[in-house]
Scaffold this active site. Structure first.
Site, PDB file in Angstrom:
ATOM      1  N   ARG A 171       3.591  -8.501  -3.908  1.00  0.00           N
ATOM      2  CA  ARG A 171       2.365  -7.932  -4.479  1.00  0.00           C
ATOM      3  C   ARG A 171       2.450  -7.966  -6.013  1.00  0.00           C
ATOM      4  O   ARG A 171       3.537  -7.806  -6.588  1.00  0.00           O
ATOM      5  CB  ARG A 171       2.256  -6.485  -3.998  1.00  0.00           C
ATOM      6  CG  ARG A 171       1.010  -5.731  -4.416  1.00  0.00           C
ATOM      7  CD  ARG A 171      -0.208  -6.243  -3.746  1.00  0.00           C
ATOM      8  NE  ARG A 171      -1.289  -5.257  -3.721  1.00  0.00           N
ATOM      9  CZ  ARG A 171      -2.555  -5.570  -3.466  1.00  0.00           C
ATOM     10  NH1 ARG A 171      -2.907  -6.827  -3.212  1.00  0.00           N
ATOM     11  NH2 ARG A 171      -3.487  -4.636  -3.413  1.00  0.00           N
TER      12      ARG A 171
ATOM     13  N   THR B 246      -9.533 -12.737   0.732  1.00  0.00           N
ATOM     14  CA  THR B 246      -8.105 -12.970   0.791  1.00  0.00           C
ATOM     15  C   THR B 246      -7.935 -14.171   1.707  1.00  0.00           C
ATOM     16  O   THR B 246      -8.914 -14.742   2.157  1.00  0.00           O
ATOM     17  CB  THR B 246      -7.471 -11.659   1.316  1.00  0.00           C
ATOM     18  OG1 THR B 246      -7.736 -10.653   0.363  1.00  0.00           O
ATOM     19  CG2 THR B 246      -6.011 -11.728   1.604  1.00  0.00           C
TER      20      THR B 246
ATOM     21  N   THR C 265      -3.511 -13.364  -1.908  1.00  0.00           N
ATOM     22  CA  THR C 265      -4.864 -13.236  -2.441  1.00  0.00           C
ATOM     23  C   THR C 265      -4.861 -13.150  -3.957  1.00  0.00           C
ATOM     24  O   THR C 265      -3.830 -12.883  -4.578  1.00  0.00           O
ATOM     25  CB  THR C 265      -5.512 -11.949  -1.874  1.00  0.00           C
ATOM     26  OG1 THR C 265      -6.881 -11.884  -2.259  1.00  0.00           O
ATOM     27  CG2 THR C 265      -4.829 -10.685  -2.385  1.00  0.00           C
TER      28      THR C 265
ATOM     29  N   ASN D 168      -7.516 -11.209  -4.852  1.00  0.00           N
ATOM     30  CA  ASN D 168      -8.446 -10.103  -4.645  1.00  0.00           C
ATOM     31  C   ASN D 168      -9.860 -10.616  -4.420  1.00  0.00           C
ATOM     32  O   ASN D 168     -10.204 -10.962  -3.311  1.00  0.00           O
ATOM     33  CB  ASN D 168      -8.374  -9.058  -5.772  1.00  0.00           C
ATOM     34  CG  ASN D 168      -9.028  -7.746  -5.368  1.00  0.00           C
ATOM     35  OD1 ASN D 168      -9.106  -7.441  -4.186  1.00  0.00           O
ATOM     36  ND2 ASN D 168      -9.497  -6.976  -6.319  1.00  0.00           N
TER      37      ASN D 168
ATOM     38  N   SER E 176      -2.610  -2.030  -0.908  1.00  0.00           N
ATOM     39  CA  SER E 176      -3.299  -3.162  -0.298  1.00  0.00           C
ATOM     40  C   SER E 176      -3.680  -2.828   1.135  1.00  0.00           C
ATOM     41  O   SER E 176      -3.193  -1.858   1.712  1.00  0.00           O
ATOM     42  CB  SER E 176      -2.357  -4.371  -0.313  1.00  0.00           C
ATOM     43  OG  SER E 176      -2.892  -5.433   0.448  1.00  0.00           O
ATOM     44  N   SER E 177      -4.567  -3.658   1.702  1.00  0.00           N
ATOM     45  CA  SER E 177      -4.866  -3.547   3.142  1.00  0.00           C
ATOM     46  C   SER E 177      -4.383  -4.783   3.899  1.00  0.00           C
ATOM     47  O   SER E 177      -4.649  -4.920   5.102  1.00  0.00           O
ATOM     48  CB  SER E 177      -6.373  -3.407   3.361  1.00  0.00           C
ATOM     49  OG  SER E 177      -6.843  -2.234   2.783  1.00  0.00           O
TER      50      SER E 177
ATOM     51  N   GLY F  12     -10.324  -9.798   4.400  1.00  0.00           N
ATOM     52  CA  GLY F  12     -11.387  -8.855   4.773  1.00  0.00           C
ATOM     53  C   GLY F  12     -11.250  -7.497   4.117  1.00  0.00           C
ATOM     54  O   GLY F  12     -11.909  -6.541   4.520  1.00  0.00           O
ATOM     55  N   GLY F  13     -10.368  -7.379   3.114  1.00  0.00           N
ATOM     56  CA  GLY F  13     -10.232  -6.105   2.408  1.00  0.00           C
ATOM     57  C   GLY F  13      -9.906  -4.987   3.383  1.00  0.00           C
ATOM     58  O   GLY F  13      -9.057  -5.121   4.256  1.00  0.00           O
TER      59      GLY F  13
HETATM   60  N1  GLY Z   1      -7.009  -7.178  -2.485  1.00  0.00           N
HETATM   61  C1  GLY Z   1      -7.159  -6.908  -1.128  1.00  0.00           C
HETATM   62  C2  GLY Z   1      -5.998  -6.220  -0.524  1.00  0.00           C
HETATM   63  O1  GLY Z   1      -4.920  -6.253  -1.101  1.00  0.00           O
HETATM   64  O2  GLY Z   1      -6.107  -5.641   0.520  1.00  0.00           O
END
Ligand code: GLY
Length: 565
Positions: free
Chosen positions: A97, A374, A392, A394, A445-446, A466-467
């Protein structure tokens, strides 16, 4: 392992494989690659055919996506990957990350009135965290790869140099984001030559990106974090309000962490742990659902959708309050997945009525706006190694600014911090102090790269963009396959629904649910919102004897490709 000379290799690769169609699922014996773009999938597949393992193929695919799928594929972003290694029969997890640069501070995206300056948080180099992708892929390869590093970058570099034919999905994404992209001169030069967007069928060459990739090809991660590329990033940031310095780049490190592991029915599910919320939130949802007899429902039964939505409401409430970078905030994973705690959360679910999110508070004694854009890839090889990787920048094309003369987009991941507590981010998610900006910290993050074992053997690998909706998309795909006994393609294509505590709404994919179902859900107390299809699940499953692999690419975004041999 051997590659043909660059140009020939690509022509040959393109002639070799095709993506599986949705109407006929295929099974493979030797290896599969599933990702958002056919050219990148073919490059990964060729690595497998040339004797590379799943880790090599995942790295080559990820570098190729940085060229062919620049809206999310990247070298200027970050992500997470899970690896199942057949030799040790263990699942490993690497966190690459982005981190907040040393110059970042909690109030950096607030204006004089203490309001979020959303443009600053999303567009331009000041929105970028220190990238992790190149270090992540390099560390993955150093630990588990078998092919020569340079051979994994070379196809991507050639593709950037000689170009590729742009398809519908990239062209549409460019048009969608045209206004913001064209604010940045170096971006405009590459993607809007002569002021016009690249159209499907046109060739896109990216010589600047080829240069950046050539340094990585020659020098490994040092070719990005030191020397010319690092200097160019830092210089561009310094001149344009960005935060990243050469020290930030030099100091960037990945982290090997324990993945989240939990049991659901007969499955051992491994998924991304903090600083991604993915594994914890999915673990809470599935563990809350574990006690219900889901088998008696179908995927579009209002009773099932209600139970899933209520479990999600509770899990996302906890996400907003408790989750952040475990190197900076207390790590509550064990407490949040504890059986007694889960049982207490489950107990508050009324089987026939929706709760209200104002009543469901984070449950332990004691938001933000995430982007959908992503990309996920899964790879398996003939020896049974598996990689599930989500990365990603973002938003589509990250902060929209490419580093001049190096042609890659910087991320806009700083917006995944709770830049003002309890104010929604780009995904409508809120967050607390646990996810406030601090120098060197990773934003929550998700992303939910997942590997599922059954009886100790690989059973399924999947993930999605998909966030905030990644987590429910992945969990529903697992339930579709394992509980509702859909085949993998149906599991991936089946309509989705989503609840994330706040806003207190139940989102249904448009056209996926009939009027009777929708009326029943409204009758239970939900505010139902129909919305465009979302997420793009990339998945693979193994046959019971472990000998055959079935891949599936979600068709929702149009460019996904599942292939194998
Ligand atoms: N930027 C989307 C995530 O990290 O979930």
């Amino acid at each position: 392992m051997r590659f043909l000379a660059a140009g020939c290799a690509i022509i040959l690769i393109l002639g070799l494989a095709s993506c599986d169609t949705l109407s006929s699922e295929k099974i493979y014996r030797n290896g599969v690659v599933v990702c958002s773009d056919k050219t990148a999938a073919d490059i990964g597949l060729q690595v497998l055919k040339d004797g590379g393992n799943a880790i090599d193929a995942a790295c080559a695919t990820a570098f190729a996506l940085a060229v062919t799928f620049p809206q999310a594929g990247n070298i200027g972003g970050g992500g997470f990957a899970l690896v199942y290694l057949a030799d040790s029969q263990q699942v490993y997890y690497i966190d690459f990350r982005e981190t907040a640069p040393a110059a970042a501070s909690a109030r950096i995206y607030l204006d004089d009135q203490d309001e979020i300056d959303r443009d600053r948080a999303l567009n331009g180099p000041q929105a970028a965290g220190t990238p992790g992708t190149v270090a992540g892929l390099s560390d993955l390869h150093l630990r588990f790869g078998s092919a020569e590093w340079s051979e994994l970058i070379h196809p991507a570099r050639s593709l950037a140099d000689t170009g590729f034919i742009v398809g519908q999905s990239l062209s549409e994404a460019l048009l969608e984001e045209e206004e913001t992209l064209r604010r940045f001169e170096a971006t405009e030069k590459i993607f809007f030559p002569g002021g016009k967007s690249i159209e499907p069928g046109q060739r896109l060459t990216q010589p600047d990106l080829a240069l950046a990739l050539s340094f990585i090809e020659m020098k490994g991660r040092d070719g990005f974090y030191l020397g010319e590329t690092a200097d160019a990033i830092a210089e561009y940031c310094a001149e344009n309000g960005g935060l990243i310095t050469t020290e930030d780049l030099q100091n960037y490190t990945t982290a090997w962490r324990q993945p989240v592991k939990f049991r659901f029915r007969q499955l051992d599910i491994y998924a991304a742990s903090l600083p991604s919320s993915g594994g914890i939130v999915m673990g809470q949802i599935l563990k809350m659902l574990n006690e219900y007899e889901l088998e008696k429902y179908t995927a579009d039964a209002p009773e099932y959708m209600h139970l899933f939505a209520e479990a999600s409401r509770r899990a996302y409430a906890d996400r907003a309050e408790y989750l952040g970078d475990p190197d900076f905030t207390p790590n509550l994973t064990d407490q949040l997945l504890d059986d007694h705690y889960i049982a207490s959360r489950r107990q508050s679910i009324d089987p026939t009525h929706a709760s209200s999110s104002t009543e469901i508070l984070p449950g332990m004694p004691g938001g933000s706006h995430e982007s959908d854009q992503t990309t996920h890839l899964v790879v398996a090889d003939a020896d049974g190694n598996v990689v599930s990787l989500t990365y990603t920048v973002n938003s589509w094309f990250g902060c929209k600014a490419v580093v001049p003369e190096f042609g890659f987009f910087l991320n806009n991941e700083m917006d995944d911090f709770a830049i003002q507590p309890n104010v929604p981010n780009a995904f409508g998610l809120t967050g607390s102090d646990a996810n406030r900006i601090e120098p060197g910290k990773r934003m929550l993050s998700s992303m939910t790269p997942t590997i599922v074992l059954k009886s100790g053997k690989p059973y399924m690998a999947l993930g999605s963009p998909g966030g905030s909706k990644i987590i429910t998309a992945v969990a529903q795909t697992i339930i579709n396959y394992d509980i509702f006994k859909m085949n993998l393609t149906e599991s991936v294509t089946s309509p989705r629904f989503h609840h994330q505590w706040l806003p207190d709404k139940l989102y249904l994919e448009q056209g996926g649910y009939d009027v009777v179902t929708i009326q029943k859900l409204i009758g239970m107390g939900y505010e139902v919102i129909e919305r465009t299809p979302y997420a793009e699940v990339m998945a693979l499953v193994f046959s019971d004897d472990g000998l055959f692999i079935t891949p599936a690419a979600d068709p929702r975004r149009g460019g996904g490709c599942a292939t194998g041999y």
